[in-house]
Enzyme design. Structure first.
Site, short mmCIF file in Angstrom:
data_model
loop_
_atom_site.label_atom_id
_atom_site.label_comp_id
_atom_site.label_asym_id
_atom_site.label_seq_id
_atom_site.Cartn_x
_atom_site.Cartn_y
_atom_site.Cartn_z
N HIS A 29 0.88 -1.19 0.00
CA HIS A 29 0.00 0.00 0.00
C HIS A 29 0.92 1.23 0.00
CE1 HIS A 29 -3.51 2.34 0.63
NE2 HIS A 29 -3.85 2.02 1.87
N HIS B 72 -2.18 -2.06 -9.77
CA HIS B 72 -3.21 -1.48 -8.91
C HIS B 72 -4.44 -2.36 -8.97
CE1 HIS B 72 -5.87 1.47 -7.07
NE2 HIS B 72 -4.76 2.00 -6.60
N ASP C 282 2.82 5.67 -6.41
CA ASP C 282 4.06 5.53 -5.63
C ASP C 282 5.31 5.43 -6.49
OD1 ASP C 282 2.88 5.54 -3.07
OD2 ASP C 282 2.12 3.53 -3.45
N1 CMC Z 1 5.11 -6.60 -10.16
C1 CMC Z 1 5.01 -7.80 -10.78
N2 CMC Z 1 3.87 -8.50 -10.91
C2 CMC Z 1 2.75 -7.96 -10.40
C3 CMC Z 1 2.77 -6.70 -9.74
C4 CMC Z 1 3.99 -6.02 -9.65
N3 CMC Z 1 4.06 -4.83 -9.04
N4 CMC Z 1 1.52 -6.41 -9.33
C5 CMC Z 1 0.75 -7.44 -9.70
N5 CMC Z 1 1.48 -8.38 -10.35
C6 CMC Z 1 1.02 -9.62 -10.97
C7 CMC Z 1 0.63 -10.63 -9.90
O1 CMC Z 1 1.74 -11.44 -9.55
C8 CMC Z 1 -0.44 -11.40 -10.61
O2 CMC Z 1 0.17 -12.25 -11.56
P1 CMC Z 1 -0.47 -13.71 -11.87
O3 CMC Z 1 -1.79 -13.42 -12.50
O4 CMC Z 1 0.51 -14.34 -12.77
O5 CMC Z 1 -0.59 -14.39 -10.53
C9 CMC Z 1 -1.19 -10.33 -11.41
O6 CMC Z 1 -0.21 -9.31 -11.65
C10 CMC Z 1 -2.38 -9.76 -10.69
O7 CMC Z 1 -1.93 -9.21 -9.47
P2 CMC Z 1 -2.71 -9.28 -8.10
O8 CMC Z 1 -1.73 -9.53 -7.00
O9 CMC Z 1 -3.88 -10.20 -8.20
O10 CMC Z 1 -3.24 -7.79 -8.00
P3 CMC Z 1 -3.89 -7.11 -6.73
O11 CMC Z 1 -4.99 -6.26 -7.23
O12 CMC Z 1 -4.24 -8.09 -5.69
O13 CMC Z 1 -2.68 -6.22 -6.15
C11 CMC Z 1 -1.18 -4.47 -5.79
C12 CMC Z 1 -2.54 -4.86 -6.37
C13 CMC Z 1 -1.07 -2.94 -5.86
C14 CMC Z 1 -1.10 -4.88 -4.31
C15 CMC Z 1 -0.06 -5.13 -6.61
O14 CMC Z 1 -0.12 -4.71 -7.95
C16 CMC Z 1 1.32 -4.88 -6.04
O15 CMC Z 1 1.74 -5.58 -5.13
N6 CMC Z 1 2.05 -3.83 -6.55
C17 CMC Z 1 3.35 -3.47 -6.00
C18 CMC Z 1 3.18 -2.67 -4.74
C19 CMC Z 1 2.66 -1.28 -5.03
O16 CMC Z 1 3.17 -0.57 -5.89
N7 CMC Z 1 1.67 -0.84 -4.23
C20 CMC Z 1 1.11 0.50 -4.34
C21 CMC Z 1 -0.31 0.45 -4.83
S1 CMC Z 1 -0.97 2.05 -5.33
C22 CMC Z 1 -0.96 3.10 -3.97
C23 CMC Z 1 -1.44 2.54 -2.71
O17 CMC Z 1 -2.34 1.71 -2.61
O18 CMC Z 1 -0.92 2.96 -1.68
#
Ligand code: CMC
Length: 437
Positions: A268, A307, A363
């Site tokens: 987050h 996201h 971010d």
């Molecule tokens: N790098 C590599 N792969 C990713 C990333 C990433 N940053 N984000 C998602 N994926 C992949 C994930 O592994 C999954 O792949 P697969 O379908 O093969 O299993 C697919 O994309 C879908 O991801 P998800 O985990 O189901 O997505 P989510 O909606 O649960 O998670 C997230 C959203 C923001 C937590 C995630 O994208 C992430 O961890 N990003 C990196 C951390 C980040 O930048 N967070 C800030 C978010 S925006 C501001 C805020 O909220 O504060």
């Protein structure tokens, strides 16, 4: 059947149910009608991480993730960032309309009146270790405000709520600045109520022995814009915490501290600090392809990418890129920007990221600006928490005054043991399930 209902056939019983729709959604309690017999509890939904569950009705923030749209109370984020100050936007989020000149004057006066923190809170802060993480200090100190303002517990009184909202918005920059000075071992600088919100914050952060700290107006405006961009983001993880904790009628200082704790996580708000660590690890442009391979093989994530809601682009990231240019004109270009831009370029052409609709989020670039302004990466999430406080409070206020809301209490699907008897210690065998990697 009209357009405002759905018909479901239960394959177990062949029974048919017509479930009314509420604003295009099925009320989960309607599903309880679907039963296999009189003793059946009724149908539930199973939705870990709330992928497809609306937990409230809200009139505060609108996001269209596919089209990259973000609006506060109907106003596009781009217009707010261009024309308004952070405190105007805070007023808008809390009250539903942008303030008139008279309303703004009164509001700014009220917030400014509450910038001081009690001396006991200052002493409390002094007790932290010299190397304590600023976000952990921030969370704890916001919670500690509950010890100073016991009246805040009367959350059902609108006047009491309004006062705590002013206190929190007034005090979070002071707490954040004190956390920063504490980690550097510098004496704290008291708020200066002659200064505007972000200028006062900068003064508390950076003033040393000079009679008057000269705030650079371009940097103050950039910080104000960053505050606007971070002010609210509908039902994200920390806002959901605000609503959940607040639904027990806990006081707003404790609920805000809980939300800030949620924000601190690397998935987050903590992501902005992680982005800088990642750029440091990559080191130079030529190492980017190898790092991308590491991400694709699942060894790590590309921090600042992806996201839950935005599947096209994060409009905040676009405004941040523009803001970065203004900041770099004053303080010089952060060389990490070149690595970040190249990382973005390569990632956006890569099938892995295209297929999963992964784009830079808020971010990805914010930390680069913060670092160029002189902040240490550990402060980045605190800088996110200051403006998000208003979003948490607006959502808290909306939750408390919503007659449909009750204490947040999800259901579970129990998958543990059936009832069993405790055996004497001498007859027990080891076999506890201790989670490990
Ligand atoms: N790098 C590599 N792969 C990713 C990333 C990433 N940053 N984000 C998602 N994926 C992949 C994930 O592994 C999954 O792949 P697969 O379908 O093969 O299993 C697919 O994309 C879908 O991801 P998800 O985990 O189901 O997505 P989510 O909606 O649960 O998670 C997230 C959203 C923001 C937590 C995630 O994208 C992430 O961890 N990003 C990196 C951390 C980040 O930048 N967070 C800030 C978010 S925006 C501001 C805020 O909220 O504060």
């Amino acid at each position: 059947m009209g357009n405002d209902a759905i018909r479901i056939t239960d394959a177990r019983t062949d029974a048919q149910y017509e479930l009314p729709l509420f604003k295009g959604a099925v009320r989960a309690m309607e599903l309880r009608k679907i039963k296999t017999g009189p003793d059946d509890f009724g149908m539930m939904t199973y939705d870990p991480a709330f992928l497809n569950t609306a937990s409230c009705q809200s009139a505060i923030t609108f996001i269209d993730g596919d089209r990259g749209i973000l609006r506060y109370r109907g106003y596009p984020i781009e217009q707010l960032a261009q024309h308004c100050t952070y405190l105007e936007v805070a007023y808008l989020l809390l009250n539903g309309e942008l303030p008139t000149a008279a309303e703004l004057k009164e509001w700014v006066g009220a917030v400014t009146y509450h910038t001081m923190i009690h001396e006991t809170t200052k002493k409390f802060l002094e007790g932290f270790r010299y190397d304590a993480h600023p976000m952990a200090m921030f969370v704890s100190t916001v919670a500690a405000l509950a010890t100073v303002y016991p009246d805040a517990r009367n959350v059902l009184d609108g006047n009491v709520r309004a006062l705590q909202i002013q206190r929190l918005i007034g005090k979070v920059p002071t707490i954040a600045a004190y956390c920063y000075r504490h980690s550097l071992g510098y004496p704290y600088v008291y708020p200066d109520n002659d200064l505007a919100y972000t200028e006062n914050f900068m003064n508390m952060l950076w003033r040393m022995m000079e009679r008057r700290y000269q705030v650079n107006p371009v940097l103050a405006r950039a910080l104000d814009v960053l505050f606007i961009l971070h002010a609210d983001h509908e039902q994200n993880c920390s806002t959901n915490v605000m609503r959940a904790v607040g639904s027990s009628q806990a006081d707003p200082f404790l609920s805000t501290a809980a939300s800030a704790a949620a924000l601190s996580g690397p998935l987050h708000g903590g992501a902005n600090e992680e982005v800088l660590k990642m750029l440091d690890e990559i080191g130079s442009k030529q190492n980017i392809p190898a790092y991308i391979e590491k991400v694709k093989s699942g060894q790590c994530k590309l921090m600042g990418f992806g996201h839950r809601v935005y599947k096209n682009f994060d409009p905040r990231a676009s405004i941040i890129k523009w803001t970065a240019e203004q900041v770099f004109e004053v303080v010089g270009r952060n060389p990490k920007l070149d690595i970040a831009l190249e990382l973005e370029r390569i990632a956006l052409e890569d099938e892995y990221f295209i297929k999963r609709k992964l784009y830079p989020n808020v971010d990805f670039y914010s930390g680069i600006i913060y670092q160029a302004m002189g902040f240490k990466p550990e402060m980045f999430t605190v800088l996110f928490a200051i403006p998000r406080t208003v979003g948490w409070l607006a959502q808290w206020q909306e939750m408390i005054t919503d007659p449909e809301q009750k204490i947040a209490r999800p259901r579970q699907i129990y998958v543990g043991h059936e009832a069993r008897d405790v055996v004497p210690m001498s007859k027990r065998t080891s076999g506890a399930l201790i989670p490990s990697d």
